[in-house]
Design a protein around this motif. Structure first.
Motif, short mmCIF file in Angstrom:
data_model
loop_
_atom_site.label_atom_id
_atom_site.label_comp_id
_atom_site.label_asym_id
_atom_site.label_seq_id
_atom_site.Cartn_x
_atom_site.Cartn_y
_atom_site.Cartn_z
N ARG A 196 0.84 -1.18 0.00
CA ARG A 196 0.00 0.00 0.00
C ARG A 196 0.88 1.24 0.00
NH1 ARG A 196 -1.79 -2.71 4.90
NH2 ARG A 196 -0.19 -4.07 4.03
N LEU A 197 0.62 2.16 -0.91
CA LEU A 197 1.48 3.31 -1.13
C LEU A 197 0.70 4.60 -0.97
CD1 LEU A 197 3.23 1.96 -4.36
CD2 LEU A 197 4.17 1.93 -2.04
N GLY A 198 1.45 5.70 -0.76
CA GLY A 198 0.81 7.00 -0.63
C GLY A 198 -0.10 7.04 0.58
N ALA A 199 -1.31 7.58 0.39
CA ALA A 199 -2.25 7.72 1.49
C ALA A 199 -2.75 6.37 2.00
CB ALA A 199 -3.44 8.58 1.05
N PHE A 200 -2.50 5.29 1.26
CA PHE A 200 -2.92 3.96 1.72
C PHE A 200 -1.89 3.30 2.64
CE2 PHE A 200 -5.80 3.11 -2.21
CZ PHE A 200 -6.79 3.87 -1.63
N ALA A 201 -0.71 3.88 2.77
CA ALA A 201 0.33 3.29 3.63
C ALA A 201 -0.17 3.23 5.07
CB ALA A 201 1.60 4.12 3.56
N GLY A 202 -0.03 2.07 5.69
CA GLY A 202 -0.45 1.89 7.07
C GLY A 202 -1.93 1.63 7.24
N ARG A 203 -2.68 1.55 6.15
CA ARG A 203 -4.11 1.27 6.24
C ARG A 203 -4.41 -0.15 5.79
NH1 ARG A 203 -7.91 5.11 3.43
NH2 ARG A 203 -9.33 4.12 4.92
N PHE A 204 -5.57 -0.63 6.14
CA PHE A 204 -6.07 -1.95 5.73
C PHE A 204 -5.18 -3.08 6.24
CE2 PHE A 204 -6.69 0.96 1.94
CZ PHE A 204 -7.91 1.45 2.37
N ASP A 205 -4.57 -2.86 7.41
CA ASP A 205 -3.69 -3.89 7.99
C ASP A 205 -4.47 -5.01 8.65
OD1 ASP A 205 -1.17 -2.88 7.28
OD2 ASP A 205 -1.15 -1.51 8.99
N ASP A 206 -5.68 -4.73 9.06
CA ASP A 206 -6.44 -5.68 9.87
C ASP A 206 -7.70 -6.15 9.15
OD1 ASP A 206 -4.65 -5.32 12.04
OD2 ASP A 206 -5.71 -3.47 12.58
N ALA A 207 -8.07 -7.38 9.46
CA ALA A 207 -9.36 -7.89 9.00
C ALA A 207 -10.48 -7.20 9.78
CB ALA A 207 -9.43 -9.39 9.19
N ALA A 208 -11.67 -7.17 9.20
CA ALA A 208 -12.81 -6.53 9.86
C ALA A 208 -14.07 -7.28 9.47
CB ALA A 208 -12.91 -5.07 9.48
N GLU A 209 -15.10 -7.15 10.33
CA GLU A 209 -16.35 -7.84 10.09
C GLU A 209 -17.52 -6.87 10.21
OE1 GLU A 209 -16.75 -11.24 12.56
OE2 GLU A 209 -14.88 -12.17 11.88
N THR A 210 -18.58 -7.17 9.49
CA THR A 210 -19.80 -6.39 9.58
C THR A 210 -20.98 -7.29 9.21
OG1 THR A 210 -20.85 -4.30 8.94
CG2 THR A 210 -19.80 -5.57 7.18
N SER A 211 -22.19 -6.78 9.35
CA SER A 211 -23.37 -7.57 8.99
C SER A 211 -24.42 -6.66 8.38
CB SER A 211 -23.95 -8.30 10.20
OG SER A 211 -24.39 -7.38 11.18
N VAL A 212 -25.25 -7.25 7.53
CA VAL A 212 -26.33 -6.55 6.84
C VAL A 212 -27.60 -7.36 7.01
CG1 VAL A 212 -27.22 -5.91 4.55
CG2 VAL A 212 -24.84 -5.41 5.14
N GLU A 213 -28.70 -6.69 7.32
CA GLU A 213 -30.00 -7.35 7.37
C GLU A 213 -30.63 -7.32 5.98
OE1 GLU A 213 -31.23 -8.90 10.20
OE2 GLU A 213 -29.19 -8.47 10.88
N PHE A 214 -30.96 -8.47 5.45
CA PHE A 214 -31.43 -8.62 4.08
C PHE A 214 -32.81 -9.25 4.09
CE2 PHE A 214 -30.82 -11.43 0.08
CZ PHE A 214 -31.59 -10.57 -0.69
N ASP A 215 -33.83 -8.47 3.71
CA ASP A 215 -35.21 -8.96 3.68
C ASP A 215 -35.47 -9.49 2.26
OD1 ASP A 215 -37.77 -9.59 4.28
OD2 ASP A 215 -38.48 -7.53 4.58
N PHE A 216 -35.34 -10.79 2.10
CA PHE A 216 -35.43 -11.39 0.77
C PHE A 216 -36.87 -11.77 0.44
CE2 PHE A 216 -35.66 -15.31 -1.79
CZ PHE A 216 -35.11 -14.82 -2.97
#
Length: 349
Positions: free
Chosen positions: A167-187
């Motif tokens: 990762r270069l420029g403004a991306f240096a030092g970012r996105f080092d870690d995994a992350a989780e989220t959830s979405v409620e989906f009314d199918f």
């Protein structure tokens, strides 16, 4: 991604177009026969289908958008070989995850990928890591066919793995870690059945591509226009239908004195969709002397986009560059891309 072998190291609603095929209820309508004698290049698919938006949410440094359509046939890639994944009777939807940086709105191809778990009433309904994938209308995303248990409210849990590429420029030092989220989906099956369908009976199989869709809730995955890349553009070349733009940076905030940077941006024709997960080698000569001969690693930069590059220990501004494709993009493909970008050409700039 344990199902791949790489040769290189809030509910929202909407509709748009996505190239692909198949409904498990009406496959004869949704999954027409493939074009005969398809070119070894990007071609217009048999049809496009509508896409609904399941939702979006932030996961750590990332934004995640989830779209869905009818189950699709698609092709996986191993080396220079493709294998078609057909629609199963149990498949309910084709689920597509797009990951991007909320600050720059750049779509992020992540080599380690994402994992998706679909739950209903606390029970797991389906769970798998979707394939890194390119589509003419969706661009780069992660997608696969998933099984649901009828109409109702589902929780879609998404894990975005850490970025291992440079990762270069403004991306240096970012996105080092995994992350989780959830979405409620009314199918609702009725909502899926109402998604649009457009056939291209007159133009299917012709060289060309359908347009990338644009949606207000998520960015489009495109590489920069070649002439707008930072540095000195060394040229653009076309091979195996992919377009290769090479640029040379003599000044950048990530370079030390006496260093330069070679960047090769690889994209599809027509829509400039990035082609991630390739293996490229590069050589650099200045003054008749070879100053670099090694692999070009995948990297992310806000202005260069996703590209392949290397720091070269020279301050020269007029290099001779060679690029060899060791392995083509290992991304899976929707219809219209499955016959393209499979060879291993070489270029000089």
């Amino acid at each position: 991604m344990n199902r791949r072998r790489f040769l290189a190291s809030t509910g929202l609603a909407g509709a748009s177009l996505v190239a692909g095929c198949g409904s498990f209820q009406s496959q004869s309508t949704r999954s027409p026969p493939l074009v005969e004698n398809r070119p070894d290049a990007t071609y217009r698919p048999t049809h496009v289908e509508g896409m609904g938006m399941a939702g979006m949410a932030q996961a750590g440094d990332y934004m995640v958008g989830l779209g869905y359509s009818f189950p699709h046939r698609f092709w996986t890639v191993t080396g220079t070989d493709t294998e078609r994944v057909d629609i199963r009777d149990a498949d309910s939807i084709h689920l597509m995850a797009t990951v991007w940086d909320p600050e720059t709105e750049m779509v992020l191809p992540i080599s380690a990928g994402v994992a998706i778990t679909i739950e209903r009433d606390g029970e797991t309904v389906d769970e798998k890591s979707p394939w890194p994938m390119i589509s003419q209308s969706m661009g780069f995303h992660y997608g696969d066919n998933y099984e649901l248990d009828g109409d109702g409210l589902y929780t879609v849990r998404v894990r975005v793995n850490a970025v291992s590429d440079r990762r270069l420029g403004a991306f240096a030092g970012r996105f080092d870690d995994a992350a989780e989220t959830s979405v409620e989906f009314d199918f609702a099956q009725s909502a899926l059945d109402e998604l649009s369908y457009e056939a291209f009976s007159e133009t299917q199989g012709e060289r060309g591509a359908v347009d990338l869709m644009e949606m207000s809730m998520r960015p489009v995955s495109q590489t920069p226009v070649a002439d707008e890349l930072p540095g000195t553009l060394l040229g653009t070349k076309k091979g195996s239908d992919g377009v290769y733009a090479a640029t040379w940076l003599s000044e950048a905030d990530f370079l030390a004195d006496g260093e330069s940077y070679l960047a090769v941006s690889v994209r599809t024709p027509y829509n400039r969709v990035p082609l991630p997960m390739m293996s490229l080698d590069g050589t650099v000569e200045t003054g008749g002397e070879t100053v670099f001969d090694d692999a070009l690693g995948a990297a992310l930069h806000p202005d260069l986009g996703y590209h392949y590059g290397a720091v070269v220990e020279t301050a020269e501004s007029d290099p001779s560059v060679g690029v060899d494709v060791v392995a083509p993009s290992q991304t899976s493909r929707h219809e219209g891309y499955e016959t393209a970008f499979l060879a291993t050409p070489s270029f000089s700039f």
